[in-house]
Motif scaffolding. Structure first.
Motif, PDB file in Angstrom:
ATOM      1  N   LYS A 131       0.821  -1.213   0.000  1.00 41.41           N
ATOM      2  CA  LYS A 131       0.000   0.000   0.000  1.00 41.41           C
ATOM      3  C   LYS A 131       0.854   1.262   0.000  1.00 41.41           C
ATOM      4  O   LYS A 131       0.506   2.264  -0.629  1.00 41.41           O
ATOM      5  CB  LYS A 131      -0.920  -0.001   1.221  1.00 41.41           C
ATOM      6  CG  LYS A 131      -2.085  -0.974   1.131  1.00 41.41           C
ATOM      7  CD  LYS A 131      -3.045  -0.596   0.009  1.00 41.41           C
ATOM      8  CE  LYS A 131      -4.278  -1.485  -0.004  1.00 41.41           C
ATOM      9  NZ  LYS A 131      -5.182  -1.165  -1.154  1.00 41.41           N
ATOM     10  N   GLU A 132       1.992   1.222   0.702  1.00 43.98           N
ATOM     11  CA  GLU A 132       2.820   2.417   0.837  1.00 43.98           C
ATOM     12  C   GLU A 132       3.853   2.566  -0.274  1.00 43.98           C
ATOM     13  O   GLU A 132       4.227   3.693  -0.621  1.00 43.98           O
ATOM     14  CB  GLU A 132       3.529   2.401   2.193  1.00 43.98           C
ATOM     15  CG  GLU A 132       2.595   2.491   3.386  1.00 43.98           C
ATOM     16  CD  GLU A 132       1.855   3.817   3.457  1.00 43.98           C
ATOM     17  OE1 GLU A 132       2.418   4.842   3.009  1.00 43.98           O
ATOM     18  OE2 GLU A 132       0.712   3.824   3.949  1.00 43.98           O
ATOM     19  N   LEU A 165      -4.755 -16.821   6.069  1.00 42.57           N
ATOM     20  CA  LEU A 165      -3.575 -16.240   5.436  1.00 42.57           C
ATOM     21  C   LEU A 165      -4.017 -15.054   4.582  1.00 42.57           C
ATOM     22  O   LEU A 165      -4.914 -15.177   3.749  1.00 42.57           O
ATOM     23  CB  LEU A 165      -2.861 -17.283   4.574  1.00 42.57           C
ATOM     24  CG  LEU A 165      -1.587 -16.817   3.869  1.00 42.57           C
ATOM     25  CD1 LEU A 165      -0.520 -16.401   4.871  1.00 42.57           C
ATOM     26  CD2 LEU A 165      -1.052 -17.913   2.957  1.00 42.57           C
ATOM     27  N   LYS A 166      -3.378 -13.909   4.784  1.00 48.88           N
ATOM     28  CA  LYS A 166      -3.710 -12.681   4.062  1.00 48.88           C
ATOM     29  C   LYS A 166      -2.550 -11.706   4.220  1.00 48.88           C
ATOM     30  O   LYS A 166      -1.653 -11.928   5.049  1.00 48.88           O
ATOM     31  CB  LYS A 166      -5.002 -12.070   4.614  1.00 48.88           C
ATOM     32  CG  LYS A 166      -4.963 -11.776   6.120  1.00 48.88           C
ATOM     33  CD  LYS A 166      -6.317 -11.315   6.622  1.00 48.88           C
ATOM     34  CE  LYS A 166      -6.298 -11.096   8.142  1.00 48.88           C
ATOM     35  NZ  LYS A 166      -7.620 -10.684   8.649  1.00 48.88           N
ATOM     36  N   PRO A 167      -2.521 -10.618   3.455  1.00 46.58           N
ATOM     37  CA  PRO A 167      -1.372  -9.701   3.489  1.00 46.58           C
ATOM     38  C   PRO A 167      -1.060  -9.124   4.868  1.00 46.58           C
ATOM     39  O   PRO A 167       0.111  -8.942   5.205  1.00 46.58           O
ATOM     40  CB  PRO A 167      -1.774  -8.600   2.512  1.00 46.58           C
ATOM     41  CG  PRO A 167      -2.681  -9.291   1.540  1.00 46.58           C
ATOM     42  CD  PRO A 167      -3.444 -10.283   2.361  1.00 46.58           C
ATOM     43  N   SER A 168      -2.065  -8.848   5.675  1.00 53.22           N
ATOM     44  CA  SER A 168      -1.797  -8.271   6.995  1.00 53.22           C
ATOM     45  C   SER A 168      -1.233  -9.285   7.969  1.00 53.22           C
ATOM     46  O   SER A 168      -0.726  -8.915   9.040  1.00 53.22           O
ATOM     47  CB  SER A 168      -3.081  -7.652   7.579  1.00 53.22           C
ATOM     48  OG  SER A 168      -4.084  -8.639   7.722  1.00 53.22           O
ATOM     49  N   ASN A 169      -1.310 -10.584   7.640  1.00 51.59           N
ATOM     50  CA  ASN A 169      -0.750 -11.634   8.492  1.00 51.59           C
ATOM     51  C   ASN A 169       0.610 -12.114   8.002  1.00 51.59           C
ATOM     52  O   ASN A 169       1.108 -13.143   8.470  1.00 51.59           O
ATOM     53  CB  ASN A 169      -1.710 -12.825   8.577  1.00 51.59           C
ATOM     54  CG  ASN A 169      -2.845 -12.584   9.554  1.00 51.59           C
ATOM     55  OD1 ASN A 169      -2.767 -11.679  10.378  1.00 51.59           O
ATOM     56  ND2 ASN A 169      -3.906 -13.353   9.449  1.00 51.59           N
ATOM     57  N   PHE A 235      -2.614  -9.896  -4.370  1.00 45.16           N
ATOM     58  CA  PHE A 235      -2.506  -8.572  -3.740  1.00 45.16           C
ATOM     59  C   PHE A 235      -1.104  -7.991  -3.921  1.00 45.16           C
ATOM     60  O   PHE A 235      -0.947  -6.789  -4.144  1.00 45.16           O
ATOM     61  CB  PHE A 235      -2.837  -8.675  -2.246  1.00 45.16           C
ATOM     62  CG  PHE A 235      -2.590  -7.405  -1.489  1.00 45.16           C
ATOM     63  CD1 PHE A 235      -3.565  -6.431  -1.400  1.00 45.16           C
ATOM     64  CD2 PHE A 235      -1.366  -7.190  -0.859  1.00 45.16           C
ATOM     65  CE1 PHE A 235      -3.325  -5.245  -0.707  1.00 45.16           C
ATOM     66  CE2 PHE A 235      -1.120  -6.013  -0.171  1.00 45.16           C
ATOM     67  CZ  PHE A 235      -2.100  -5.038  -0.098  1.00 45.16           C
ATOM     68  N   ALA A 236      -0.078  -8.832  -3.821  1.00 48.08           N
ATOM     69  CA  ALA A 236       1.301  -8.348  -3.950  1.00 48.08           C
ATOM     70  C   ALA A 236       1.557  -7.734  -5.315  1.00 48.08           C
ATOM     71  O   ALA A 236       2.437  -6.867  -5.456  1.00 48.08           O
ATOM     72  CB  ALA A 236       2.278  -9.493  -3.695  1.00 48.08           C
ATOM     73  N   GLU A 310      14.525  -0.316   1.637  1.00 47.59           N
ATOM     74  CA  GLU A 310      14.360   0.982   0.981  1.00 47.59           C
ATOM     75  C   GLU A 310      13.028   1.635   1.348  1.00 47.59           C
ATOM     76  O   GLU A 310      12.932   2.868   1.386  1.00 47.59           O
ATOM     77  CB  GLU A 310      14.446   0.804  -0.539  1.00 47.59           C
ATOM     78  CG  GLU A 310      15.842   0.427  -1.031  1.00 47.59           C
ATOM     79  CD  GLU A 310      15.837  -0.012  -2.480  1.00 47.59           C
ATOM     80  OE1 GLU A 310      14.735   0.002  -3.100  1.00 47.59           O
ATOM     81  OE2 GLU A 310      16.907  -0.372  -3.003  1.00 47.59           O
ATOM     82  N   ALA A 311      12.019   0.829   1.626  1.00 44.45           N
ATOM     83  CA  ALA A 311      10.705   1.390   1.963  1.00 44.45           C
ATOM     84  C   ALA A 311      10.724   2.109   3.307  1.00 44.45           C
ATOM     85  O   ALA A 311       9.949   3.048   3.528  1.00 44.45           O
ATOM     86  CB  ALA A 311       9.652   0.281   1.968  1.00 44.45           C
ATOM     87  N   GLY A 312      11.612   1.688   4.217  1.00 43.95           N
ATOM     88  CA  GLY A 312      11.710   2.344   5.525  1.00 43.95           C
ATOM     89  C   GLY A 312      10.434   2.284   6.339  1.00 43.95           C
ATOM     90  O   GLY A 312      10.094   3.242   7.029  1.00 43.95           O
TER      91      GLY A 312
END
Length: 458
Positions: A131-132, A165-169, A235-236, A310-312
């Motif tokens: 998302k970021e 199982l999902k992106p937030s996990n 999602f990725a 790099e995303a920090g």
């Protein structure tokens, strides 16, 4: 990551000092914490807390940070199965041994407010990263997918399913992706009479679950986790789930998905579980993707690590988490309970009506190095005990010498000091307390050994 609420959050849970609040979910609250190095901790206490020493280099990681998860008290009142489900989450985390799953470090499912502790993974979730900073390229995507295959293979190898199982996990830690949250894990071969999930129950996250789980969570099998893996990989690449609300029988919209990724995702994101590939098939497709891109797994893993760095987006730790020791005031309180033979959370306290008292706020001030009282120069004044006390009330947080509130009460009630006859023997020392556990402690230890005797762990 938020500061602790000094009026609501405990400072100690079992032998762990809480440092910050990480968040809350449907079943519990998660805290950043550290193990308190207590002296003379009896074996019965350590066994009941299922304490596991870390196998990593403690010199390289002196903080020894963990995540402590506590069940929401309201669930215990309104959902009779909440405590048992929480206990099974503990068993699920403990049974899976993998670099892709955090290790269990301690637990007490039978406490008044059940909790467990597992390794803290420093990194952003896949949800936050995409998302970021945008979708993943071929290398990071394949490295992520192969790590998730390893995680699910370890989970399924213990006859467990994850079911959420999902992106937030998925957390992208220093050593690669790690799968969290076993709140919905279930033994895939459990008898119906033992099941907590009933036929027709819906559990999980709709946009990332397959159709069969939407219809009946109880009877899903390994292909449901494979579908969730595919939905997470979708999602990725796109920043969205395959379906915005719930799974459908028709294929998802492939907008934003490059042709190179379609062979795998089109096989996995199908309504029929029998048509999906198994984990070996997913792994083979991911290695084919790497080969077509001229990448090795090592190169792809390095690309994923570089992308995360790099995303920090790694959460910033509170200052206390960076110290190489626990808060002295908190450690003093926890050590005092151990020396007296009262395990933190008092799960085996003697059945003495006078045992459960309020937290002695004078003790908190003393442990925090507050100024001594006028009647006790150079020492701590004794606390008088009313022989017929009023019902206990929670004390307000005390301010230290700098005006900063001192430690809030622990998650367990410390009893007030008892008056002693001059003819009584001196109080037991820390060393003697470690050699002779209370009778109730031995009884609880015996029950634990009996319950888990078939596992050969105790």
């Amino acid at each position: 990551m938020e500061p602790l609420d000094t009026e609501a959050d405990p400072r100690v849970v079992g032998p762990f000092e809480l440092l910050a609040r990480l968040g809350a979910g449907g079943m519990g609250v998660a805290y950043l914490a550290r193990r308190i190095p207590l002296e003379g901790l009896p074996d019965e206490m350590a066994a009941a807390y299922r304490l596991v020493e870390p196998d990593h280099d403690q010199e390289a990681d002196p903080a020894g940070l963990v995540v402590v998860k506590m069940i929401l008290p309201r669930l215990l009142d309104h959902q009779p199965q909440a405590r048992e489900r929480f206990a099974r989450e503990v068993d699920a985390v403990r049974s899976v041994v993998s670099d892709r799953v955090p290790a269990l470090r301690g637990a007490d499912p039978e406490a008044a407010e059940p909790w467990f502790a597992m390794d803290y993974v420093a990194g952003p979730s896949l949800q936050v990263l995409v998302k970021e900073s945008g979708p993943l390229g071929v290398g990071p995507y394949a490295a992520l997918g192969l790590a998730l295959v390893d995680a699910l293979r370890a989970i399924h190898g213990t006859k467990l399913l994850h079911r959420d199982l999902k992106p937030s996990n998925v957390v992208l830690g220093p050593d690669g992706p790690v799968v969290l949250d076993f709140g919905l894990a279930v033994l895939s071969e459990r008898q119906s009479s033992q099941a907590l999930t009933r036929t027709g129950d819906l559990m999980g996250t709709r946009p990332y679950m397959p159709v069969e789980q939407l219809r009946d969570t109880k009877h899903v099998e390994e292909p449901a986790d494979v579908y969730a893996l595919g939905a997470t990989l979708f999602f990725a690449l796109t920043g969205r789930p395959p379906y915005p609300v719930m799974p459908l029988m028709s294929p998802p919209k492939w907008d934003g998905v490059d042709l190179a990724f379609l062979p795998l995702l089109a096989q996995v994101l199908v309504a029929s579980p029998s048509q999906r590939p198994d984990l070996d098939g997913v792994q083979e497709s991911l290695f084919t993707l790497l080969a077509d891109a001229g990448l090795t797994l090592e190169a792809a893993t390095a690309q994923l690590q570089a992308r995360v760095a790099e995303a920090g987006l790694t959460p910033e730790l509170p200052r206390r988490a960076l110290a190489d020791h626990a808060d002295p005031a908190v450690r003093e309180l926890a050590q005092h309970a151990v020396d007296r033979g009262d395990a933190p959370d008092a799960p085996w306290a003697e059945d003495d009506p006078g045992f459960y008292g309020i937290v002695d706020t004078d003790e908190i001030e003393w442990a925090a190095d507050a100024t001594d009282g006028p009647d006790a120069p150079g020492g701590h004044p004794p606390t008088l005990v009313d022989p017929d006390p009023a019902p206990p009330v929670a004390p307000a947080p005390q301010a230290g010498p700098s005006g900063v509130p001192g430690p809030a009460p622990t998650s367990y009630p410390l009893p007030p000091p008892r008056p002693r006859d001059a003819t009584q023997e001196p109080a037991a020392t820390a060393s003697s307390a470690s050699q002779s556990a209370p009778r109730a402690a031995r009884n609880v230890a015996a029950r634990i050994r009996e319950r888990y005797a078939h596992r050969g762990e105790l």
